[in-house]
Design a protein around this motif. Sequence first.
Motif: not given
Length: 448
Positions: A86, A89-90
């Motif tokens: 995660q 990703k962001s």
Amino acid sequence: MDESSLMRSILLRTKIPGPNSQRLIRERERHVPRAVFQVAPLFVAHAHGAVVEDVDGNCFLDFAGGLGALNAGHTPLTVVEAVKHQADKSLHTCFHVAMHKPYVDLARKLNAITPGSHAKKTLFVNSGAEAVENAVKIARYHAKRPAIIAFEHGYHGRTLLAMSLTSKVKPYKFGFGPFAPEIHRLPYPYVYRRPKGMSEKSYLEACLDHTREFFKTHVASESVAAVVFELVTGEGGFIVMPREYVRGLAEICREHKILLIVDEVQTGFGRTGLMFACEHYGLVPDLMTMAKSLASGLPLAAVTGRSEIMESVHVGGLGGTFGGNPVSCAAALATIQLIESMHLRARAREIGARVQSRLANLRKRCRWIGDVRGLGAMVGIELVKSRLSREPDPELAARVVKACAERGLLILSAGAHGNIIRTLMPLCISNTQLDEGLETLAGVLTGG
Ligand SMILES: Cc1ncc(COP(=O)(O)O)c(C=O)c1O
């Protein structure tokens, strides 16, 4: 080296604290206020499973679990992988600015696994205290009533409203007033400390009579939005609320249309042997607060409640910048999956039985052990100066915590008097590790 020493998890290479920890402690003293308390004088280098290694290469067994936040253990592989995935990703968008899927996936999961088959909704915030504050806000808004009932021995956090709900004065409240208004406090049914000579049954009847009477002597029931309580007090010393009292309290609340807010911040996520302590009682709360072991130590807390209550608040009335951070939500989804796939609830029951049986034996030999109690792997040992007087012995508890740390076991005290030793070990702990930790604790308690 014999075979048993090869199996040992505790490994002390220096006196505690070691030289590297000592250096960091001096830095800490220079830059961090003393009010930010410490249980053990060590700085961590690594932590995995139930073992913490400090910066001097000393290995400790962990019966404290980061204050109950590590039911799935330190750095569980699948949780760490989910966090890394995660994070790539962001890290943050703020759910109010640009939504992300982990928030919704986790809300769906909590709505499904919390007690009750009714429609539910979930809000995410950053800490247990913030979850409690939000549950109270939502309950007041929905009920259009101002008052809240909390319990003696209850602990709900350190922010203004949560601190006002918390019972213990020193160190949590002393000097920090004025407190939030409209909080009324009932005695917690504390079977071990019931009046001498009174049967448990009569005591619980008296507690329920007092609860009914409370609406005449303290606050009108029509003014009360909710009662906030723990089914096993955490910081309050692992007092288990008796079934009869919970049944009676729920009935009284139903009669007066008072909402039930169950604080599962410490009891949740398998600690008591079921996913939530409520399940032991067949209790379905209107609102429930969760934090600690939800995300294996990443900051995340939740309020889950009946849809109609959660939806009563106007748009924009709830939220915050970091609440439901995507990395924390990803960690929580992986943590819950681990609790389910590793059968950690059943394991908590096994751990609890092993700890209780060992401590019950120890109690026969140590007259300073007044009571051993708990639910699942949440076991408390109440230390007293004498079994007859039941006078609390906080000095002994402090000595036990310190001596355990010096022998390589991290453990916590609790209770209004600070005289209860409590166990919050990771539920992934092996029986060999558990026995080693219990042996260390027994050695300290018996003065061996
Ligand atoms: C039952 C309970 N509620 C609330 C809190 C507060 O949580 P936090 O420290 O995350 O604010 C705690 C923390 O120990 C707790 O045990």
